[in-house]
Enzyme design. Sequence first.
Site, PDB file in Angstrom:
ATOM      1  N   GLY A  86      -4.747  -4.204  -3.641  1.00  8.32           N
ATOM      2  CA  GLY A  86      -5.658  -3.118  -3.991  1.00  8.32           C
ATOM      3  C   GLY A  86      -4.782  -1.971  -4.447  1.00  8.32           C
ATOM      4  O   GLY A  86      -4.061  -1.387  -3.643  1.00  8.32           O
ATOM      5  N   HIS A  87      -4.768  -1.703  -5.742  1.00 10.21           N
ATOM      6  CA  HIS A  87      -3.883  -0.673  -6.299  1.00 10.21           C
ATOM      7  C   HIS A  87      -4.735   0.485  -6.805  1.00 10.21           C
ATOM      8  O   HIS A  87      -5.547   0.311  -7.717  1.00 10.21           O
ATOM      9  CB  HIS A  87      -3.040  -1.265  -7.438  1.00 10.21           C
ATOM     10  CG  HIS A  87      -2.126  -2.366  -6.965  1.00 10.21           C
ATOM     11  ND1 HIS A  87      -1.397  -3.150  -7.820  1.00 10.21           N
ATOM     12  CD2 HIS A  87      -1.817  -2.799  -5.719  1.00 10.21           C
ATOM     13  CE1 HIS A  87      -0.675  -4.016  -7.113  1.00 10.21           C
ATOM     14  NE2 HIS A  87      -0.925  -3.831  -5.835  1.00 10.21           N
ATOM     15  N   THR A 134      -9.956  -4.344   1.717  1.00  7.89           N
ATOM     16  CA  THR A 134     -10.851  -4.768   2.799  1.00  7.89           C
ATOM     17  C   THR A 134     -11.475  -3.591   3.559  1.00  7.89           C
ATOM     18  O   THR A 134     -12.300  -3.814   4.417  1.00  7.89           O
ATOM     19  CB  THR A 134     -10.069  -5.614   3.820  1.00  7.89           C
ATOM     20  OG1 THR A 134      -8.947  -4.829   4.271  1.00  7.89           O
ATOM     21  CG2 THR A 134      -9.561  -6.905   3.213  1.00  7.89           C
ATOM     22  N   ASP A 162       0.802  -1.230   0.000  1.00  8.56           N
ATOM     23  CA  ASP A 162       0.000   0.000   0.000  1.00  8.56           C
ATOM     24  C   ASP A 162       0.832   1.275   0.000  1.00  8.56           C
ATOM     25  O   ASP A 162       0.466   2.268   0.640  1.00  8.56           O
ATOM     26  CB  ASP A 162      -0.945   0.024   1.222  1.00  8.56           C
ATOM     27  CG  ASP A 162      -1.880  -1.158   1.236  1.00  8.56           C
ATOM     28  OD1 ASP A 162      -2.231  -1.641   0.150  1.00  8.56           O
ATOM     29  OD2 ASP A 162      -2.241  -1.612   2.336  1.00  8.56           O
ATOM     30  N   GLN A 194       1.752  -6.418  -2.976  1.00  9.02           N
ATOM     31  CA  GLN A 194       2.193  -6.508  -1.572  1.00  9.02           C
ATOM     32  C   GLN A 194       3.520  -5.762  -1.390  1.00  9.02           C
ATOM     33  O   GLN A 194       3.682  -4.700  -1.957  1.00  9.02           O
ATOM     34  CB  GLN A 194       2.296  -7.976  -1.111  1.00  9.02           C
ATOM     35  CG  GLN A 194       0.945  -8.664  -0.976  1.00  9.02           C
ATOM     36  CD  GLN A 194       0.348  -9.096  -2.292  1.00  9.02           C
ATOM     37  OE1 GLN A 194       0.981  -9.758  -3.082  1.00  9.02           O
ATOM     38  NE2 GLN A 194      -0.880  -8.718  -2.548  1.00  9.02           N
ATOM     39  N   GLY A 202       1.694   2.907  -2.856  1.00 11.14           N
ATOM     40  CA  GLY A 202       1.416   3.747  -4.026  1.00 11.14           C
ATOM     41  C   GLY A 202       1.933   3.128  -5.320  1.00 11.14           C
ATOM     42  O   GLY A 202       2.200   3.839  -6.286  1.00 11.14           O
ATOM     43  N   LYS A 203       2.034   1.792  -5.348  1.00  6.32           N
ATOM     44  CA  LYS A 203       2.499   1.116  -6.573  1.00  6.32           C
ATOM     45  C   LYS A 203       1.554   1.425  -7.737  1.00  6.32           C
ATOM     46  O   LYS A 203       1.993   1.654  -8.854  1.00  6.32           O
ATOM     47  CB  LYS A 203       2.549  -0.414  -6.346  1.00  6.32           C
ATOM     48  CG  LYS A 203       3.512  -0.841  -5.266  1.00  6.32           C
ATOM     49  CD  LYS A 203       3.460  -2.354  -5.028  1.00  6.32           C
ATOM     50  CE  LYS A 203       2.184  -2.871  -4.407  1.00  6.32           C
ATOM     51  NZ  LYS A 203       1.932  -2.436  -3.027  1.00  6.32           N
ATOM     52  N   SER A 240       6.706  11.526  -4.321  1.00  4.02           N
ATOM     53  CA  SER A 240       5.289  11.715  -4.583  1.00  4.02           C
ATOM     54  C   SER A 240       4.720  12.644  -3.520  1.00  4.02           C
ATOM     55  O   SER A 240       4.955  12.440  -2.333  1.00  4.02           O
ATOM     56  CB  SER A 240       4.630  10.333  -4.509  1.00  4.02           C
ATOM     57  OG  SER A 240       3.259  10.422  -4.681  1.00  4.02           O
TER      58      SER A 240
END
Length: 506
Positions: free
Chosen positions: A57-58, A371, A30, A261, A32-33, A495
């Site tokens: 979740g991207h 989730t 999580d 991940q 920021g990929k 970023s």
Amino acid sequence: MKTNISMHSQLMDLLRAYWNIAINCLQWGDTGKGKFVDLITYWADVIVRGRGGANAGHSVLLGDEEYVFHLIPSSILHDIDGKVSIIGNGVAVDPRILCDELALLKAKNQSYNNFMLALNAKLTLPTQIVRDRIVDKAGGKVVIGTTGRGIGPTYSDHALRIGLEINDLLNPDILAKNVRNNVTYSLKVLQGYDPEIIKDVMHHEHLSRGLYYHPKKIFDVDSIITRYLQFGEELAEFIQDTDSFVQAAVGRRKILLEGSQGALLDVDNGTRPYVTGTSTIVDGLAIGAGFNLHKHHVDLALGVVKFPYMTRVGSGPFPTEFGDRMSEEWCRDATQEKDLEQFATASTNDINEFSQGGAIRRLGREFGATTRRPRRTGWLDLPLLRYAMRWGSENVILTKPDVLDTCEQIKICTSYIYDGPDYRVGTRVLTKGTSLREATPMACVLEHCKPVYEILPGWQRSIRGIRHFQDLPPQLISVLNFVGAEAGIKPKMISVGPAAEETIIV
Ligand code: GDP
Ligand code: IMO
Ligand code: MG
């Protein structure tokens, strides 16, 4: 793409020399990929997801609209420009979620003409989702805090040679035989678990609300086979030998590998046992994308690092967590709504760390993209970053410093003091008071590590509008220099907001 021309030309200058670039995370996911895969797709021709499954979740922002991709590569919004987006052989694919993602793209008028799905990607079955959900909550107690997407069982069944692959969807007899085989094994695993709990789980939305449930046999095998054959029909046009496609593309087309991940969740090298079910480091990603590592190599691995705080979802030690155990328990049980209500007025400078962590969660919108669980928050941990660097490179992308714009002080964990019982790590013995500069990843060590902090002044102004490194506040540059020297990292991009254009190319 909405990014400005000058940023694109800077990006191309930075990446011009490379053919194969990987983006993966050096923390617990999580970071920021999704944002950076979307951005760097501008440079790429072919983009491949190589590992993980719908546990990922991207998030990608397109104007004001946020897309969250679980399986489809985060490059897909550039399909219209001819960019090829591939789900590679190493990915665990739940066809229900994939079909939903494709339907969403269609509803939004986004094309996916250049999308491909590896025929040898791992196929997630309802049996594996049930096992993940039941076994991870054995005795009502959360064990790993998985995402409940069947990831661990999909990969473990693969290793046990009772897993299925995507190509099975195209061959009814093989599918039926392999599903039956997997059901037989799964029933053995579920023996001894409360039938009422199993029934409950089988009615979860991720299991199509009871579609696969049989009151006597637990699994309605025919219904699984019928539904999966329908998925096969929907997906047939995308299923291909992507390994040969990728191998033929290497050296001819620019390839971007999308990690999922993070290194600290890697099954071999992460903070065991609180990890995911597969390899998430660069080599694992490359193999899962179809690379032959004897012949092909990743020539730029960009590790994404949340900075100068970090997050974790699920169970497991987190030495720098704001509010320690209280935070872990709160994040395990609270919903996003409850969390936002609890921390509505909390400040990033609260002397109560639990509240400070809640404020950072609110400002960073740190809720699981898969989730919706509140993400646990804590200061940047250099011992863990130094450890993760064993599997990454010095080239990093730093994300989300803007979340700490209002912080008066920035604390960076530079080492740990071990405070647990004597513990042997190979030939070395950790005793109370041992200082550790690099983390030892086993959870039984990490849970006894007390952070030692360096405290630096915060920059206390908004950085979201900044586009050039030299315009960053001097305090932030000091923190960057400090972390760079301490961890041996070289930021290539910074970023300063979720949108693609909110990026500084260093
Ligand atoms: P991934 O799993 O690594 O792709 O990351 P996620 O999408 O799960 O979580 C990252 C979140 O941070 C998303 O909501 C992004 O839109 C957001 N994000 C990415 N970079 C930045 C940044 O620099 N600043 C802020 N404020 N948000 C960011
Ligand atoms: P992205 O790609 C953050 C965590 C889960 C749990 C552990 C094992 O969005 O960064 P699993 O369902 O994989 O068996 O759960 O791994 N986890 C993630 N945490 N981001 C992710 O993906 C994650 N995927 C799995 O919370 O602790
Ligand atoms: Mg994510």
